[in-house]
Design an enzyme around this catalytic site. Structure first.
Site, PDB file in Angstrom:
ATOM      1  N   GLU A 503      31.375  19.633 -23.209  1.00 29.33           N
ATOM      2  CA  GLU A 503      30.185  20.066 -23.965  1.00 29.33           C
ATOM      3  C   GLU A 503      30.354  21.465 -24.562  1.00 29.33           C
ATOM      4  O   GLU A 503      29.465  22.299 -24.464  1.00 29.33           O
ATOM      5  CB  GLU A 503      28.930  19.990 -23.079  1.00 29.33           C
TER       6      GLU A 503
HETATM    7  C1  FAD Z   1      36.495  15.149 -17.905  1.00 26.56           C
HETATM    8  C2  FAD Z   1      36.235  15.211 -19.370  1.00 26.56           C
HETATM    9  C3  FAD Z   1      35.234  14.420 -19.918  1.00 26.56           C
HETATM   10  C4  FAD Z   1      35.037  14.411 -21.309  1.00 26.56           C
HETATM   11  N1  FAD Z   1      34.123  13.541 -21.850  1.00 26.56           N
HETATM   12  C5  FAD Z   1      34.084  13.410 -23.213  1.00 26.56           C
HETATM   13  C6  FAD Z   1      33.304  12.376 -23.819  1.00 26.56           C
HETATM   14  O1  FAD Z   1      32.627  11.608 -23.154  1.00 26.56           O
HETATM   15  N2  FAD Z   1      33.340  12.255 -25.164  1.00 26.56           N
HETATM   16  C7  FAD Z   1      34.088  13.097 -25.947  1.00 26.56           C
HETATM   17  O2  FAD Z   1      34.096  12.933 -27.157  1.00 26.56           O
HETATM   18  N3  FAD Z   1      34.814  14.103 -25.410  1.00 26.56           N
HETATM   19  C8  FAD Z   1      34.841  14.259 -24.060  1.00 26.56           C
HETATM   20  N4  FAD Z   1      35.609  15.252 -23.493  1.00 26.56           N
HETATM   21  C9  FAD Z   1      36.350  16.160 -24.358  1.00 26.56           C
HETATM   22  C10 FAD Z   1      35.888  17.586 -24.310  1.00 26.56           C
HETATM   23  O3  FAD Z   1      34.717  17.740 -25.044  1.00 26.56           O
HETATM   24  C11 FAD Z   1      37.060  18.427 -24.820  1.00 26.56           C
HETATM   25  O4  FAD Z   1      37.970  18.473 -23.762  1.00 26.56           O
HETATM   26  C12 FAD Z   1      36.660  19.780 -25.269  1.00 26.56           C
HETATM   27  O5  FAD Z   1      36.008  19.682 -26.486  1.00 26.56           O
HETATM   28  C13 FAD Z   1      37.851  20.725 -25.427  1.00 26.56           C
HETATM   29  O6  FAD Z   1      38.896  20.143 -26.144  1.00 26.56           O
HETATM   30  P1  FAD Z   1      40.400  20.238 -25.574  1.00 26.56           P
HETATM   31  O7  FAD Z   1      40.366  19.815 -24.149  1.00 26.56           O
HETATM   32  O8  FAD Z   1      41.258  19.481 -26.489  1.00 26.56           O
HETATM   33  O9  FAD Z   1      40.741  21.771 -25.604  1.00 26.56           O
HETATM   34  P2  FAD Z   1      41.221  22.632 -26.879  1.00 26.56           P
HETATM   35  O10 FAD Z   1      40.335  22.383 -28.029  1.00 26.56           O
HETATM   36  O11 FAD Z   1      42.680  22.450 -27.063  1.00 26.56           O
HETATM   37  O12 FAD Z   1      40.917  24.094 -26.371  1.00 26.56           O
HETATM   38  C14 FAD Z   1      41.776  24.768 -25.453  1.00 26.56           C
HETATM   39  C15 FAD Z   1      41.197  26.147 -25.160  1.00 26.56           C
HETATM   40  O13 FAD Z   1      41.108  26.901 -26.362  1.00 26.56           O
HETATM   41  C16 FAD Z   1      39.807  27.436 -26.507  1.00 26.56           C
HETATM   42  N5  FAD Z   1      39.472  27.523 -27.926  1.00 26.56           N
HETATM   43  C17 FAD Z   1      39.613  26.584 -28.877  1.00 26.56           C
HETATM   44  N6  FAD Z   1      39.213  27.061 -30.068  1.00 26.56           N
HETATM   45  C18 FAD Z   1      38.794  28.335 -29.860  1.00 26.56           C
HETATM   46  C19 FAD Z   1      38.262  29.366 -30.682  1.00 26.56           C
HETATM   47  N7  FAD Z   1      38.052  29.214 -31.974  1.00 26.56           N
HETATM   48  N8  FAD Z   1      37.963  30.552 -30.113  1.00 26.56           N
HETATM   49  C20 FAD Z   1      38.159  30.746 -28.798  1.00 26.56           C
HETATM   50  N9  FAD Z   1      38.652  29.818 -27.983  1.00 26.56           N
HETATM   51  C21 FAD Z   1      38.969  28.627 -28.500  1.00 26.56           C
HETATM   52  C22 FAD Z   1      38.905  26.479 -25.746  1.00 26.56           C
HETATM   53  O14 FAD Z   1      37.733  27.147 -25.306  1.00 26.56           O
HETATM   54  C23 FAD Z   1      39.790  26.077 -24.582  1.00 26.56           C
HETATM   55  O15 FAD Z   1      39.667  27.034 -23.576  1.00 26.56           O
HETATM   56  C24 FAD Z   1      35.800  15.274 -22.125  1.00 26.56           C
HETATM   57  C25 FAD Z   1      36.766  16.105 -21.553  1.00 26.56           C
HETATM   58  C26 FAD Z   1      36.994  16.066 -20.198  1.00 26.56           C
HETATM   59  C27 FAD Z   1      38.071  16.940 -19.636  1.00 26.56           C
END
Ligand code: FAD
Length: 808
Positions: A503
């Site tokens: 989220e």
């Molecule tokens: C257990 C679990 C359940 C989930 N359930 C759902 C679901 O039901 N439906 C769905 O669609 N998604 C779901 N997600 C996805 C979740 O919303 C994403 O994991 C999340 O949006 C982050 O994406 P990422 O993991 O690819 O991290 P990345 O986007 O690769 O980010 C990595 C890090 O970089 C930071 N970052 C990225 N951009 C910036 C910026 N501009 N400035 C500062 N920091 C930044 C982030 O804060 C994070 O710390 C789920 C994820 C998990 C782990």
């Protein structure tokens, strides 16, 4: 009258006008009156009058004659403003404009109207909502065995699934006319909190269908047919929904997804030439996907043959697709750490769906991002803040009890100052999280869709949960580390990074969203200026820009004066309608609000669009806003909670902690401002007398720690709403049971202590010691029984699991 007296009078009048944020008419009238008075009284030289009147006319005539003002100033500044604004994509713009503002806008105003916060009703639950919490939720919690779920089954057991579905847990937000429970946000939050205190895996399972996903999107945008078909089935649990936004290439930057849908004609259900969409997608991390019957999908829609209209690239679109649709691959599972809620990837290859499956139908083609952003605030305000509150309250209750029953160095560990420090943070943070949760849910119940506040609530509840759980793990020591059916905290500990990531991942939320969205949405004039600058009709643009610009200039001037005067008086000039112990904190909030508003504006003027890339600066100002929200949530909770004497230390701790962190945020911002000199000048205005906030004292910490080390109304109020059991074979129950037994035996324990000190009974062995005390008539029969019960239940509470190697 000397010139200096006149200038002092003038300055005082101007400061008062600016401080009270008076209108231009009042400004003009007051200055004219002063000048007229001095003129009539002939107390200054003619030359000086003439000079004073000339300066007045030069400033106030153009200010009051709008066409002149527009011509001389606004016309020249408008292009400069347009250039300074950062470029914004459509998706960024939709994200920024989504939802509503509430108390956050007041905090950004520099002169908050406290009625906006204080007039909101106290959190309440209806009779039915209460009955649901005491009935089905209690029943569900009693069925949950977190070890069985996460270790043995890697899933919820069938009876738990059935209990969730048949009792309508998946339909808490669905209106009654569709068979849902139509709960208030407050009740929805209370359910998630209680289940989370028992099992995070179960809480996530219950939480997700009630958060951003098919149910909510259908309620807001679904066609009649879609609503009538899906909502009753979702409410009864006949359909299990999931929502797929995230893909391998697009995580935080979800709008950069590569998943596509091409509008075309195809065969569907035996019919030819059906207008539909051919979809290809690759999504991952999707909660409930492996067991879902219907998938909410976000994809980019293209219409190369113009079958829907002129536009080829329609943008992000949402559709609802039954999971048995040919071409969809589903069913594999991810393992989110060791949490056994259902989560997995979903892919689709050349999946053909009719256009009617788009949520909202063809009218909503390309509106997906706006729909998601508009609906984000509700779920984000409730899901993770409630989960964090459940975890925080569980930790406060269990750790206080454990620290009371666990003795080392012949003393309950909770009496040692180092442990007490951790206990104070656990209790204080649990209170703060709950205050944020309740105040935010109340705002949602009042019809707000608080986008910035929901980001604050999500980020700060989960970060404080991280602190609470880490502290609790430290206090429990090995008992929390050794995994097994008896372990109470390890699964909650595992849930921290999950709640931090989903989220809106926390680093991104802090660095980019809270202040970035806050400054544009909450600022009373900035959005108006931006909108004016993008207005096509140039004369309308100039009029709107001029109006917003001059109001903005007055706003900045007022915040500068308010910052300085509130700084010089320690906030005492502020008049919040709050009396009693919360008043001083409310005054500090007003002061920091003026600081935030002034510094934000100066930063915009100096850095302009470059601020978007200065994430560390933006994050710190976001911290100031967020901590002001937390302190005011504590005040609101204290006031609506009946201003109880015993809650005063909690109010004090939360406000002092939040205000200190707000001060740290502002201090860090000024220290690291791009221009050292300007940073220094701003510091003189916002902190004219230097540092004014200190963290909560040790004495206050002692008071909080003591309140969870002893049974009583304060401990019960702090942990109200979680699932509590006294079953001695249960991870929490065994600690509760031992806690009660130890408290009951405390008088007898004192006698044993005295006997030990006197050298009469020195053995460490409980059995021998209790027998000796009884034999020596140092305790009576009842005390003997109490001591035995305490010793036995403490043993039950501190043992850990062990396994035969082949069991592992
Ligand atoms: C257990 C679990 C359940 C989930 N359930 C759902 C679901 O039901 N439906 C769905 O669609 N998604 C779901 N997600 C996805 C979740 O919303 C994403 O994991 C999340 O949006 C982050 O994406 P990422 O993991 O690819 O991290 P990345 O986007 O690769 O980010 C990595 C890090 O970089 C930071 N970052 C990225 N951009 C910036 C910026 N501009 N400035 C500062 N920091 C930044 C982030 O804060 C994070 O710390 C789920 C994820 C998990 C782990």
């Amino acid at each position: 009258m000397s010139v200096s007296c006149f200038l002092i009078l003038l300055l005082a009048a101007m400061m008062a006008l600016a401080f009270r944020r008076s209108s231009l008419v009042l400004w003009t009238g007051t200055i004219v009156s002063i000048l007229a008075l001095v003129t009539i009284l002939h107390v200054l030289s003619i030359a000086f009058f003439a000079f004073a009147w000339l300066v007045f006319l030069l400033i106030f005539l153009p200010l009051n004659i709008l066409p002149l003002r527009r011509h001389l100033v606004s016309r020249r500044l408008l292009p400069v403003f347009e250039k300074a604004m950062p470029s914004m994509s459509d998706t960024e713009q939709q994200a920024l404009e989504a939802g509503t503002t509430w108390w956050d806008a007041e905090l950004f105003s520099g002169k908050p109207d406290w009625r906006t916060l204080l007039d909101h009703p106290a959190p309440t639950l209806s009779t039915e909502e209460r009955a649901f919490l005491d009935g089905p939720v209690e029943e569900l919690c009693a069925r949950l065995d977190d070890w069985e779920i996460n270790h043995t089954l890697h899933d919820l057991p069938p009876d738990v699934w059935a209990c969730i579905k048949s009792n309508g847990f998946f339909g808490m937000i669905i209106p009654r006319r569709f068979g849902g429970l139509e709960f208030s946000a407050q009740a929805h939050s209370a359910v998630v909190m209680k289940v989370a205190s028992r099992s995070i895996a179960a809480a996530v399972t219950v939480m997700v269908p009630n958060s951003l996903g098919p149910g909510q999107l259908l309620m807001n945008y679904g066609t009649k047919e879609q609503q009538n078909h899906y909502l009753p089935r979702l409410a009864k649990g006949e359909e299990v929904p999931c929502f797929a936004l995230t893909s391998p290439w697009a995580g935080s930057d979800a709008a950069a997804m590569r998943d596509t849908g091409i509008v075309c004609k195809g065969e569907f259900d035996g019919k030819k030439d059906v207008l539909g969409i051919r979809l290809n997608w690759e999504k991952r991390y999707i909660t409930l996907a492996p067991v879902a019957t219907v998938l909410g999908l976000a994809f980019k829609l293209f219409d190369p043959d113009h079958l829907l209209g002129e536009e080829e690239d329609r943008g992000i679109t949402l559709a609802l697709i039954p999971t048995d649709t040919p071409g969809m691959e589903i069913g594999k599972r991810h393992m989110p750490l060791e949490q056994a809620f259902q989560n997995g990837p979903v892919t689709g290859h050349n999946v053909f769906i009719p256009v009617e499956w788009m949520i909202g139908g063809v009218d909503y083609a390309g509106q997906g991002w706006r729909m998601l952003m508009e609906c984000l605030a509700d779920g984000r305000s409730i899901s993770l803040p409630s989960l964090s509150a459940g975890a925080g309250k569980l930790c406060a209750r269990a750790t206080g009890a454990y620290a009371r029953i666990r003795r080392q160095f012949k003393t309950p560990i909770g009496r040692m100052e180092g442990v007490e420090e951790a206990l104070a943070r656990i209790a204080g943070n649990a209170y703060a999280i709950d205050a944020i949760r309740q105040v935010t849910a109340t705002a949602v119940d009042q019809g707000e869709k608080p986008s910035v506040i929901s980001a604050i609530a999500k980020y700060h509840c989960t970060e404080r949960m991280r602190q609470v759980v880490n502290d609790a793990m430290d206090v429990f020591g090995g008992t929390a580390i050794i995994m097994g059916p008896l372990n109470l905290l390890a699964r909650t500990y595992e849930a921290i990074p999950i709640s931090i990531t989903v989220e809106g991942a926390n680093i991104l939320t802090r660095s980019l969203i809270i202040f970035g969205q806050g400054i544009i949405r909450c600022h009373p004039y900035l959005l108006k200026e931006i909108q004016a600058a993008s207005e096509k009709d140039k004369s309308a643009a100039l009029r709107a820009f001029d109006h917003a610009l001059f109001a903005h200039i007055g706003f900045m001037g007022s915040n500068k004066v308010r910052s300085l005067l509130l700084g010089l008086t320690g906030g005492r000039l502020a008049r919040p309608p709050v009396t009693g112990p919360a008043r001083r904190y409310a005054q500090h909030i007003e002061r920091l609000s003026a600081n935030l508003a002034f510094v934000s504006d100066m930063t915009l003027v100096i850095l302009g669009g470059a601020l978007k890339r200065k994430e560390r600066l933006s994050a710190r100002l976001g911290d100031v806003l967020a901590q002001l929200y937390i302190a005011s949530a504590a005040i609101k909770s204290f006031e609506t909670g009946g201003r109880l004497e015993e809650d005063i230390p909690y109010l004090q701790w939360t406000c002092e902690d939040a205000l200190y962190r707000a001060w740290q945020g502002m201090d860090g911002f000024l220290r690291n401002f791009s221009n050292r000199w300007i940073g220094g000048l701003l510091r003189v205005i916002v902190f004219p007398l230097g540092k004014f906030c200190v963290p909560p004292s040790d004495a206050l910490g002692h008071s909080l720690a003591t309140s969870i080390l002893e049974p009583g109304a304060t401990r019960d109020r702090l942990t109200r709403g979680i699932y509590i059991t006294h079953r001695s074979d249960d991870p929490l129950g065994r600690i509760e049971h031992a806690f009660e037994a130890v408290i009951a035996a405390s008088e007898a324990e004192r006698k044993r202590h005295r006997a030990r000190k006197a050298g009469i009974v020195t053995t460490l062995d409980d059995e021998i010691a209790i027998t000796a005390l009884r034999k020596g008539n140092l305790i009576n029969e009842e005390e003997e029984a109490l001591l035995r019960e305490a010793a036995q239940s403490v043993w039950q509470a501190i043992i850990v699991d062990s396994f035969d190697p082949d069991q592992l």
